[in-house]
Design a protein around this motif. Sequence first.
Motif, PDB file in Angstrom:
ATOM      1  N   ALA A 133      37.965  30.079  44.318  1.00 10.47           N
ATOM      2  CA  ALA A 133      37.344  31.399  44.434  1.00 10.47           C
ATOM      3  C   ALA A 133      36.420  31.548  45.643  1.00 10.47           C
ATOM      4  O   ALA A 133      36.461  32.581  46.326  1.00 10.47           O
ATOM      5  N   PRO A 134      35.577  30.563  45.978  1.00  9.37           N
ATOM      6  CA  PRO A 134      34.722  30.742  47.158  1.00  9.37           C
ATOM      7  C   PRO A 134      35.512  30.856  48.461  1.00  9.37           C
ATOM      8  O   PRO A 134      35.122  31.595  49.372  1.00  9.37           O
ATOM      9  N   ALA A 170      44.031  36.062  36.191  1.00  5.80           N
ATOM     10  CA  ALA A 170      43.639  37.035  37.210  1.00  5.80           C
ATOM     11  C   ALA A 170      42.130  37.213  37.223  1.00  5.80           C
ATOM     12  O   ALA A 170      41.479  37.159  38.277  1.00  5.80           O
ATOM     13  N   GLY A 171      41.571  37.410  36.024  1.00  5.32           N
ATOM     14  CA  GLY A 171      40.134  37.633  35.944  1.00  5.32           C
ATOM     15  C   GLY A 171      39.313  36.445  36.389  1.00  5.32           C
ATOM     16  O   GLY A 171      38.221  36.604  36.941  1.00  5.32           O
ATOM     17  N   THR A 187      33.799  35.777  38.374  1.00  6.02           N
ATOM     18  CA  THR A 187      32.765  34.744  38.309  1.00  6.02           C
ATOM     19  C   THR A 187      31.907  34.820  39.568  1.00  6.02           C
ATOM     20  O   THR A 187      32.314  35.403  40.577  1.00  6.02           O
ATOM     21  N   PRO A 188      30.720  34.208  39.538  1.00  5.93           N
ATOM     22  CA  PRO A 188      29.865  34.226  40.728  1.00  5.93           C
ATOM     23  C   PRO A 188      30.478  33.521  41.926  1.00  5.93           C
ATOM     24  O   PRO A 188      30.065  33.776  43.064  1.00  5.93           O
ATOM     25  N   MET A 190      31.183  37.652  47.627  1.00  4.64           N
ATOM     26  CA  MET A 190      31.657  38.914  48.200  1.00  4.64           C
ATOM     27  C   MET A 190      30.497  39.884  48.393  1.00  4.64           C
ATOM     28  O   MET A 190      30.358  40.521  49.443  1.00  4.64           O
ATOM     29  N   ARG A 191      29.643  39.982  47.378  1.00  7.36           N
ATOM     30  CA  ARG A 191      28.483  40.872  47.476  1.00  7.36           C
ATOM     31  C   ARG A 191      27.552  40.425  48.612  1.00  7.36           C
ATOM     32  O   ARG A 191      27.050  41.250  49.378  1.00  7.36           O
ATOM     33  N   GLU A 192      27.314  39.129  48.732  1.00 11.12           N
ATOM     34  CA  GLU A 192      26.450  38.614  49.789  1.00 11.12           C
ATOM     35  C   GLU A 192      27.029  38.897  51.171  1.00 11.12           C
ATOM     36  O   GLU A 192      26.328  39.377  52.069  1.00 11.12           O
ATOM     37  N   PHE A 193      28.306  38.609  51.359  1.00 11.62           N
ATOM     38  CA  PHE A 193      28.916  38.777  52.671  1.00 11.62           C
ATOM     39  C   PHE A 193      28.985  40.243  53.097  1.00 11.62           C
ATOM     40  O   PHE A 193      28.917  40.558  54.284  1.00 11.62           O
TER      41      PHE A 193
END
Length: 218
Positions: free
Chosen positions: A75-76, A114-115, A120-121, A127-130
């Motif tokens: 995910a990251p 998918a979820g 997850t963080p 994504m929110r940070e970038f």
Amino acid sequence: MSVDLEPNPGSLSLEPGPTSHWLRRISVYREEVLLENGAAPAVPALRATAAAVISNPWTGTGPDHDLNAEVELIAPVLAQELTGRLLAALGGAHTVEAFGKAAVVGTNGEIEHAGALIHTPFFGNLMREFLEGESIICFADTRADAGETLVVPMWHKSHAATRSHYQTITARISDAPRADEIVIIAAASTGPRPHARIGDRRTDPAVSAASIRKDQQS
């Protein structure tokens, strides 16, 4: 495979390591609405999606299988790769006003697969940070055959109650997801819907069933 992108959305330089075979394809789509109902929007917004097609790491596992190890690994990398593509398409984080995310799992996978990669963080926080946002990221997820069109919702990246930025963008990859694949999508917009004019929660009147009945009787 290095995903230390230019422009780099963060300080991370992430490597998928032994699972470097999992990423099959990346698709970037960008659109600009120049006319809506015959008139140019006051704020012509660019909207874009970045989608990654990956092998489903959980194909063949049961409903009790722990998904965390693969989430933390994959995910990251997806968050950095996809937001980097959005930043390149839209001109940087300072231009982005709305965002959203989505995932489509192939027919051999669970909806939870998918979820797991977007809820997850390890994906959402990055994504929110970038993209320099503060809001919870709205989302869509489903299971589908290859070529299915998914409507990805977006809202304001810092003020989720701002109705002018409630909007959608469609995403489709013709040959994905295959049965044993997942498509992960990040979406963003540089502005509001064309001709947004339905008000905002800060200016809404107090409305309830009782108030509507009272207005009808008066």
